[in-house]
Every structure is written in structure tokens, then in C-alpha cells.
Write a protein that holds these residues in place. Structure first.
Motif, PDB file in Angstrom:
ATOM      1  N   LYS A  28       0.320  36.465  51.430  1.00  0.00           N
ATOM      2  CA  LYS A  28       1.297  35.596  50.782  1.00  0.00           C
ATOM      3  C   LYS A  28       2.432  35.322  51.760  1.00  0.00           C
ATOM      4  O   LYS A  28       2.914  36.229  52.429  1.00  0.00           O
ATOM      5  N   GLN A  33       4.932  29.594  46.824  1.00  0.00           N
ATOM      6  CA  GLN A  33       3.622  30.007  46.324  1.00  0.00           C
ATOM      7  C   GLN A  33       2.546  29.582  47.327  1.00  0.00           C
ATOM      8  O   GLN A  33       1.739  28.696  47.059  1.00  0.00           O
ATOM      9  N   GLN A  50       0.206  26.594  46.004  1.00  0.00           N
ATOM     10  CA  GLN A  50       0.184  26.301  44.574  1.00  0.00           C
ATOM     11  C   GLN A  50       1.198  25.201  44.286  1.00  0.00           C
ATOM     12  O   GLN A  50       2.350  25.285  44.677  1.00  0.00           O
ATOM     13  N   ARG A 147      -5.228  33.154  40.705  1.00  0.00           N
ATOM     14  CA  ARG A 147      -3.902  32.623  40.390  1.00  0.00           C
ATOM     15  C   ARG A 147      -3.903  31.873  39.058  1.00  0.00           C
ATOM     16  O   ARG A 147      -2.896  31.825  38.367  1.00  0.00           O
TER      17      ARG A 147
END
Length: 155
Positions: A28, A33, A50, A147
Motif C-alpha cells: 500500500k 488508496q 481505488q 477491497r
């Protein structure tokens, strides 16, 4: 090809199922995101970003700062489906229960992604895909499933 994608802290590890050899890590990014798909030499292959909210999740798979594929959630509850498409190709990740996904490419089933709960309570994704259809970005499909449906599948 058979792969296992394991959730680990704020990222994921991708192992070849037969040898348990680590092929990729998904880390990450610090802000936002976004997750980077790194090979074993820590080279950034793709980024998953995202874009949508929790009600209608959407993602972009980015290659060299350009969106390579977009992934949209078409349905969260009735016939859960994610569609990954670009100008030249389209994958449908189709499920009935948010745990077992068929990977459809050009109206042909080319693989499957199974969701399992590991001993530690984390979700694990087993990917089985025909070798000729495998590409480095395929593990990001499991990350997008996690997710999108992960919290629902933990309950």
C-alpha cells in the motif's frame, strides 16, 4: 498457473501454489488508496488505484502512469460481478456468493479465484488461471475482490 494471494498487514504477498515461492508483493502506498505490485527485485510493475466509493467500488490498474485497465463493480449483492476492461480486452469476474469467482475472457472461462479464511482469520485468495492467459496484473484482480468484498466475506 496456480497462485495464492495472502493478505499481510497493509499489503499482500503472492505465492506460486506448487512451490510456495514468493512471486510478487503488493504494498500500500503511504497516501490514498493505491497499491503497488512489485516483483521480487522490488520493481514496480503495476499500481492499483481505488477510485470509487464503498457503494460502487472502481479501480484503475496503472502502467507507466497511464491507466491500463479499469475495474468496475457491477453488483455487490445480486450476482456479484467485477468487470476489468481496456480498449482491447475485457475480463468479467463473476460470482454467485462473493467468494468463488470465475474469470471470463472473450466469453470463455479461463480461470477461477477462490476466497478462503486463513488460520489467522485473514482472507486468502487462490487463483487458478490458464498459463497462456496469465499476466503480471492478474493478482491485482484478487486485491480488487478483497477491497470490494473482503469485509463482507469476513463476517
Amino acid at each position: 498457473m496456480e497462485l495464492t494471494v495472502l493478505s499481510k498487514n497493509n499489503g499482500y504477498t503472492v505465492h506460486e501454489k506448487s512451490s510456495n515461492k514468493t512471486l510478487y508483493n503488493v504494498k500500500k502506498k503511504t497516501f490514498g488508496q493505491k497499491w503497488n505490485l512489485l516483483d521480487t527485485s522490488k520493481y514496480n510493475l503495476y499500481t492499483l488505484a481505488q477510485m470509487g466509493d464503498e457503494k460502487k467500488p472502481a479501480f484503475a490498474i496503472i502502467l507507466n502512469d497511464v491507466t491500463f485497465l479499469t475495474i468496475e463493480c457491477k453488483s455487490l449483492f445480486l450476482d456479484p460481478t467485477l468487470v476489468a476492461k481496456s480498449k482491447s480486452m475485457c475480463y468479467n469476474l463473476i460470482s454467485k456468493d462473493r467468494r468463488e469467482f470465475d474469470i471470463i475472457f472473450s466469453d470463455k472461462k479461463i480461470g477461477h479465484i477462490s476466497t478462503k479464511v486463513s488460520v489467522t482469520g485473514e482472507l486468502q485468495y487462490d487463483i487458478d488461471i490458464e498459463n497462456k492467459f496469465f499476466d503480471d496484473y492478474i493478482p491485482l484482480f484478487a486485491v480488487a475482490i478483497d477491497r470490494t468484498f473482503g469485509e463482507m466475506n469476513k463476517q
